[in-house]
Design an enzyme around this catalytic site. Structure first.
Site: not given
Length: 299
Positions: A81, A112
């Site tokens: 954004e 991970e």
């Protein structure tokens, strides 16, 4: 052995799956609300993080998000954004998610643990960067390895975790511990912890936008107006800031080639050249630029 808070089973009298629909949904809402409240105890660290981010993006540094799993998704949502909201160049915002950004919803859990991939991220860092690392547990190997090695590359580290005293927080220049409650669904940190992490990112990036002068009277004055809705919003911002009608605002935006800040100054009476000079003189902050323009006009 005691569990980290993010892994604890709720001590509520009735387990989530034993509640009726209203009770189960209310329980989950309560945990989400409590997770958000955890941010109130971290405002000093959130501000310190925003200061680092603003300094990097105002200079030559980049903002690098690094995380795995649901924390990585929260990072991606924030990062995606920023160019549109604050006009930050896309190449200044990087997302480094364990296993890569999932294009089809597939997100393998074993990525991970990939510290070799973390090393590749470290190799791409440079002095002046700010690395924003996230892990609900605070122990995830991929972001922890990045946090530990970033300083040697001249980067600063902001870490967000939901358990205190964890390796991720220990490796940070700014350590943000969000003391979220045990999850309504034990260990499902996409819920309360994820909500808190996303909210923390919202606060950091928005506060950084304010510090960089990209917010004026609560409006996004450095937005990228690349669709009809945002072009209308940009014209409305110019009209409101400069106190002019829609046609004048639209004309000013055209003269400013769509850039809202200079358009506000043009609508207030500046030439495009003066508008740009005033913004340059005031570090891109519109309020003092408008004040200086008024002083010139009154002289």
């Amino acid at each position: 052995m005691s569990l980290p808070r993010t892994e604890e089973v709720s001590n509520a009298e009735t387990a989530l799956d034993r509640l009726d629909a209203a009770g189960a949904l209310s329980r989950m809402i309560e945990v989400q609300s409590a997770a958000i409240e955890s941010l109130r105890h971290a405002t000093g660290d959130l501000e310190a993080a925003a200061q680092l981010v603003a300094a990097a993006l105002s200079g030559t540094g980049r903002l690098v998000y690094a995380a795995a799993g649901s924390s990585g998704l929260m990072a991606l949502a924030d990062a995606a954004e920023l160019p549109g909201t604050f006009g930050i160049a896309q190449e200044r915002i990087l997302v480094r998610m364990a296993g890569g950004v999932p294009a089809d919803g597939a997100m393998p859990g074993d990525t991970e643990d990939d510290t070799a991939a973390a090393q590749a991220v470290l190799d791409g860092l440079r002095a002046g960067d700010v690395v924003l690392v996230l892990s609900a547990s605070g122990t995830t190997p991929y972001p922890t390895a990045i946090a530990r090695g970033a300083g040697a590359r001249g980067a600063r580290v902001v870490a967000i975790a939901c358990n205190p005293g964890t390796p991720l927080l220990a490796a940070a220049d700014v350590a943000i511990c969000l003391a979220t409650p045990p999850e309504a669904l034990a260990g499902s940190t996409r819920m309360g912890a994820g909500t808190a992490q996303k909210a923390a990112l919202n606060l950091i990036s928005t506060r950084a936008g304010i510090l960089m002068g990209h917010v004026h009277d609560g409006m996004m004055v450095n937005l990228v107006a690349d669709n009809a809705k945002l072009r209308g919003r940009a014209a409305g911002i110019v009209a409101r800031v400069a106190g002019v009608g829609g046609e004048v605002a639209a004309g000013a935006l055209d003269r400013a080639r769509g850039a809202v800040k200079p358009a506000c100054l043009i609508a207030a009476g500046a030439t495009p050249e003066t508008a740009r000079a005033l913004l340059d003189a005031h570090g891109g902050h519109l309020r003092p630029a408008l004040g200086a323009l008024k002083t010139q006009q009154d002289a």
